[in-house]
Structures are given as C-alpha cells and as structure tokens.
Design a protein around this motif. Sequence first.
Motif, PDB file in Angstrom:
ATOM      1  N   ARG A  75      52.149  43.346  46.863  1.00 46.24           N
ATOM      2  CA  ARG A  75      52.494  42.196  46.876  1.00 46.24           C
ATOM      3  C   ARG A  75      51.288  40.984  46.872  1.00 46.24           C
ATOM      4  N   GLY A  76      51.472  40.650  46.090  1.00 47.25           N
ATOM      5  CA  GLY A  76      49.832  38.685  46.545  1.00 47.25           C
ATOM      6  C   GLY A  76      48.507  39.863  45.594  1.00 47.25           C
ATOM      7  N   THR A  77      49.271  40.769  44.467  1.00 48.69           N
ATOM      8  CA  THR A  77      47.408  41.344  44.756  1.00 48.69           C
ATOM      9  C   THR A  77      48.192  41.014  43.310  1.00 48.69           C
ATOM     10  N   VAL A  78      47.169  41.918  41.813  1.00 49.49           N
ATOM     11  CA  VAL A  78      47.255  42.476  40.592  1.00 49.49           C
ATOM     12  C   VAL A  78      46.621  43.646  40.535  1.00 49.49           C
ATOM     13  N   ALA A  79      48.205  44.827  39.592  1.00 50.60           N
ATOM     14  CA  ALA A  79      48.493  45.651  39.751  1.00 50.60           C
ATOM     15  C   ALA A  79      47.935  46.534  38.379  1.00 50.60           C
ATOM     16  N   THR A  80      47.952  47.893  38.271  1.00 49.92           N
ATOM     17  CA  THR A  80      47.521  48.727  36.782  1.00 49.92           C
ATOM     18  C   THR A  80      49.162  48.979  37.221  1.00 49.92           C
ATOM     19  N   THR A  81      49.663  49.921  35.829  1.00 52.05           N
ATOM     20  CA  THR A  81      50.152  50.890  35.626  1.00 52.05           C
ATOM     21  C   THR A  81      50.407  52.322  36.612  1.00 52.05           C
TER      22      THR A  81
END
Length: 868
Positions: free
Chosen positions: A445-451
């Motif tokens: 939540r509130g972040t950037v993500a990768t696969t």
Amino acid sequence: MSRILALAVLLSCGLELTAVGKEEMICRCGRGHAHLLPAPVSEKPGRKYARDRHVDVQHLQLDVTPDFAKRTVRGTATLIFHPIAKPVSELELDAVGLVVEKVSVQGATLASHEVTDEKLVIHFKDPVAPDVQASVNVTYRAQPERGLYFRTPEMGYKPGDTQLWTQGEAELHRFWFPCYDYPNERFTSEVICHVPEGMSVISNGVLVSQTKDAGGLQAWHWRQDKPHVNYLVALAAGYFHKLEDKVGELPLTLYVPPSEKEQAAGAFRDTKKIIEFYQDEIGVAFPWDKYAQVYCLDFVAGGMENTSCTFNTASMLFRDETEQLTTLHRLDAHETAHQWFGDLVTCRDWSHLWLNEGFASYYTVLYEEAKSGRDAMLYSMWREAQRVLEKNDTRPTVWRDYKDPMEQFDQRVYPKGAWILHMIRARLGPDLYRKAIRRYLEKQRGTVATTDDLMDILEEASGLSFDQFADQWLYHGGLPELNVSYSWDAGTKQAKLNVKQTQKVSPEVLLFNLDLPVRFWVKGEAKPRDFSVTVSKVEEDFHFPLPSAPELVRVDPDYTLLAKMSFTPPPDMLKRQLQGDVIGRMLAAQALGGRKDAESAAQLADVLNKDAFHGVRSEAAKALKKMNTPEARAHLARSLSQPDARVRSDVVEALTAFPHPEAWDALMKQAAMEKNPEVLAEIIKTWSQRPGDAAITSALMKHLESNTYWNTVAAAAIATFRAQDDASAVPAILARLQKTPQEFATWDRSAALEALGFLARDEKNPQRTAVLHYLTEHLNNPRESLRVAAAKSLGLLRDPRALAWLAPLAATSKPFKDPVRDAAEKSITALEAAQAGPQELKDVWNKLQELQKKSEDMQRQLEKMPAK
C-alpha cells in the motif's frame, strides 16, 4: 464500420483495452479508429530499467491559469524534495515545450538553470545535503502539444461544452508542467486552477477551497494528501453537467459535457455497485477521499484512472436505442479497479505494467460475474483469450525491450495479464486467492511494486512455489499450443488422450509445464469424473481407467488455462456438448463451423435461435459464416430477427460473407425495419458489395441526410460510398460535411475527409478543386486528428497542387514524433511518385520506403496504445 464495430477492431487504442467486441467496450479510443494517441517524446533502443532517484520528491503544487481561447496555460510549479543518499548539485526535471520564465529556490542557493528539448536542469551554488529539505519554484507558460488538451469553440466544439483535461500516462505531463515524470516516485500534490466563473474544476483529492482571485477568476484548490505517482496527477476544467451519489460516506460524482446530460445517467448506472463489490471482493476499503468520473470530449484514450478522479472519453456515452450493444459498466469497472491496482499500488517501472492493467482487466471480469452471472464471466474470459490468441505474440509480459512505454499497452498486459491472474486464482482457489491479494495490497500500500513482490506474497500466503509459473507466463512469451486427440481402448477400458505441445520453442517461448484438467461423463453416473495430468513434454499419452466408454470428454472443463487448444471430440460427443456449459457450447459451435454438411448447419441454426446465452448464439452465427454453404446462408438470412442486438449485429456481419441475392434481400428487409442505428450502420456497410445498384445508391443518399446520435448512420453511408468507389457521391458528401460538421464524431469526420480525397482523385472529377480547398482548410484545424486526416487525404487526392500546402508541414521540427508531419511526408512522396518520370522513380521509391517505415512505426503506436 459503425462506431461500435470500430471499437471491436481497434486494439490498442487508448490506455485501456481490456475487452473486445461490440458489447465489450472497455477502454477504447472512443468508438472509432481515427483518434491520435499520445506520441512518444522519443524512441530509445535498448533494455529499460527503473530510473535512478537522486532526490525524494515529497510534494508537488501546481498553480495554473488556462487561457481557453488561446489554448495556453501559465503556471507555477513548486516541488519540495530532499536528496536521498548523496548531496546533489543539480535537479533535473522533465519538461518539453515549456517556456520557463523564472526559477527560484528555497533551502538552497540557485546558481543557474538551463532548458533543453526534454529537460529543465536547475543548478545549485552549493550541493544540497541529504538531510536538507529544499524546494524549487518554476514559473512557466506553455501551449501544450500533449498532456493537457483543450476543447473549445475555436476548435469546432459546442460553446457550452468548453473544457480542458489532462492525460499523463505514460510520460506526458512533462508537456504542461516540469516534473519527475516516471512511476517510481510517490508524493502528495495539490492543484490550484483559475477559471472563469461558471466553470468547474476537478482534480485529485479533496476540494480545499473555491474563491474569487484578484483577477476576477474562480480559484479552485484541490489537495491530494496521500502519495501517488506523477502520471496520476489530474486536472479537468470547463462546463459540465454533474450527478452525485454516495457509497457510505464516500462521495461519488459524475461529470459530462452539458450537451450530453441526457446520457449521464447511463454512465453512472453501475458505479456505486462496482465500488461496493470491489470493497467486499478485495477486502480493502476504497483508498481515496472521493471518486469522480469526468467524461472528456475526444479523450485520447478510453479511460484514465487518475487518483480519485477517472477521466473517460465522452464518445463512449450512449443512448438506450443501441440496446445491448452499448454499456459503460465495463469501462467503469476497469477504471475503478485501478484505484486499488495502479493507484494505491503502482508498477515500479513500465515493464511491470501488467500489475496495473492485468488486475484492472481481471477485476472487471469478476464484476461481470457479480452483475450478470457465471456464463457472462466465462464469456468475458473467452473474449480476452481470443485477443491473446489472435496476436500470437512471443514477447514476454514483463518486457524491457520497448522503445517507448506506450509499446507496453497491448494484449500482453491487459487480456493476458487478466488470464495470468485467472490461472493463479484457479490454482489457489477463490478464498486463498482473495486472502493473498488482500495481503499484497496491504503490504505494498502506498508504494511501487514489481512482479516479484506479488509472487513473493503469493508464495507466503499459499506455501506454493511460483518460480516456474512466473518464468513461463511472465518472464517468457507466447503460450502453450496443445493438439489433443482422444481414443477409447475397449479391451483395457481406458480412455486415452494424446497431447502435443506444438508451439515453436525458442529462447522467448518455453516448452510449458502445466496442469491440464480433464473431465469424463460416463453413462449411468450422476457426476462426471475429474482428472488432472501434468503436461511437460513435446508429446505425451495419458490413460484414464473408466467403467465404460465416456459419453463426453472435456479438456480444461472449467476454463482455467490460457492455451491455443485443438481438440475435436467425436460427432456424438459434440451433440451432447451443445447441451452443456457455456464454454463447451461455444467450442462445439466452433467445431461445427469447420464442417460443410447440412446437418451441422441445422444444428448451428438451432443454437443461433434457441441457446439461452447471447455469446453462444453469436458464436453460432460466426460458425455459419465460416461454414459458407448455401444452407448456412439460408439459416442466417432467416435469423435476423434476433431480440438481442449483439446477436443481431453478428448475424449481419456473418451475412457479409455471402455475396448472394438471398443475403442481400434479407439485409435490405432488415434495414427497412431496423431501429437500432448501430445495427443499421452495420447493414449499410454491407452494401459496399453492391456498387452501381440504383436502389442501394438511392438508400445511401437517404441515409447520408439522416440525423442520428453523432450521425452514425450518415457516417456509414459515407464509408460505403468510398468502399464502392462511387465518385458521383462527392458533391453530396461534401455538402453534408459542410452543413453540420459538429454533429459528426471526430474520427468519422477524419474518415470522411479521406473518403473525399479518395473519391475525387480522378483529375477529370468536376469537384476535385472544391475538395482540394476543403481539405487544405483542415490543415490548420486545431484538432490534430483532422490535420492528420487532411494531410493523408491530400495524398489520396493525387492533385499536385497540394504540394504547396503539404511542404511546410513536412518541414516542421518538433522534439517528438509528429503525426501531422509524418502524414504530410508520406503524401508528398505519393504525389511526387505520381508525377515522376522514369529517371526519377528510383529516388522517389527510396524515399517512399523510408517514409513508409516511419508510417509503420506510427501505426504500431496507434495499434498498441491501446485503452487504455
């Protein structure tokens, strides 16, 4: 083709493209095929990785004043930041086409600034230390070519509909304010916009104030106090008709152009239900302070999920007269899902875009099940699968070799992304899947993500390894192509399936290792027998002990595997399959379409007119078209009175395969009674097969003068005149366009310009000069798409006098790909080739080849941009 049919043809137009078909209207570039998509700033070869972040941008404030008449904007951008790890001596911001008037700095000392084609670089006298918070203020002005778009009376729009709106994805905000224009940075933001009294302003977050400023304008102040990424910053301003609702305490609003207020309710019909469903299904409350939807004139995409305020294309609005052919619940569901998947959690870089688009596409399908039932959900997955199968794309879903981020917006991340999630859900089961996705959202939540972030959480929640799954489905491309054959061994009482993987194995496409479910129905047994086998080789035999020969065999019976499957059961099994589940019935209809006998045609006709689900009936119509026999034609001609417009439309389309009087007569009779303008437009398009028919020409002239919503029927008549190459229609077409140009959708006007150029190309045509002048007038049209169409049409006209108007356009220099310039160059080359003598042809041909490559590059962008 009609606006709805054009939707089905257009693949990656717009930023969203989660569905195909006349009823699958998710996120397209309106209903047509001539919208211009955001052009890349530049195309850069090589693998792409997330940017380095030297500073942490904490807050962005924009204070802007648009000039609607001049289509310009003045503003001040303030960015608050601090260095992350090392002192920084300069701050580099993305900026294209901005006139920077002043730069000031707080918390540091300004040394100088410089503006390049793509950057604003601010130099500090002394490096800024990591523990120091600083800010920069940039006063600037711009006439944006991308990112921010005006729709005004000077551009040919209705005065009461004046508006502007922004579109930032992928990296387009740099055209209207200086910024860090990449998705791996999150910050809070606020937008202050000054507009004339009576206009409304919509932006992210909550409305802080609305006051009169010193210049007499209304200053609207919006604040987004939860961090989000740059491309999700949004601004819309202008005149709107507004509807309101609530989900609990969450305010819902919907804005449409005032001229479209009668269509507003249809657009707002499902929003509340969608949010309620998602909150329950996802297990995470709607994450923002409000949810607004703004319908924008000639939006460059189908929809865009700006944080707390989605912008959609107004050309998706509809009237109930189009029956089941049009709906906005899928567009609504897709963009609303993004408020969790894409906004609350955002892909770290564009190679992981499927984390945004695949989730939004799949949750649209899950809402389809909640709204319309399991059959509708499976049919949506069927349509998504067809889009993947049609492309036969071997690039991976997580792909770093794109030249521009817009290349990512295609079927690999939308429908294939949805299918990847569908296969994960099938593997885990709905309850465990729901738990894992909730954990993913709560953790990220509130972040950037990768696969890998998602795969790690799936493994944590389930204990299962997802290494091989991700390697096959996400980090490699293609999909399994399975050739399955069945036989029965009476001696051993075993059913045998031979399974071959026939996809071309390469470094990009693996030999898959997958679980293949199989189901047998045995006579006398109340329940079917289920098995699962692991397919991992090029060819394998699998044996299944059964008490007697099965009455029916289904491979992947619950539709949980994305694969190109070739499996045709024996004829007696096909008959039973037509009485089973919705996917089985569609597969059976497909199989029958590969036959040519009268019995199979009769079976398909029975399905077409009696099956309980519209998708199966449509598949039967397509199968009869494929069969292409006199019996198939007769059945289709007798089946036009379908109560569901989606099926009626498919029957019309199927009859186009039969250039025969029986089919023509049936379509003419249907045209005389057809009340749905979209279906009528489709019928009119079938008349392209009948040039020189006096009755058809008379009917086309009548429909050319008709008045329907956005002149769908008149536009179809123009397209048919072009397809017939009927130059006698030029005066009527020209007069119709000059009479009420505002009543045509922009893409239909663009197509009509091309029709005029094509039809008047004969140098003996008495209307050629009038058409030349009409087309050249559009070269200065404020709408870029009309300028492109005019430049292209002048090449079709073959009039060498057009070179004088095209040459200045081809000579323009811009720091990004320019579709108008490219169209002008291609037309110049075509005109020169038509005029060249033998000694000149070689040089002209070389130039044509060079420009053709440029045109193809642009076309790929058009095809891949896809709706979003």
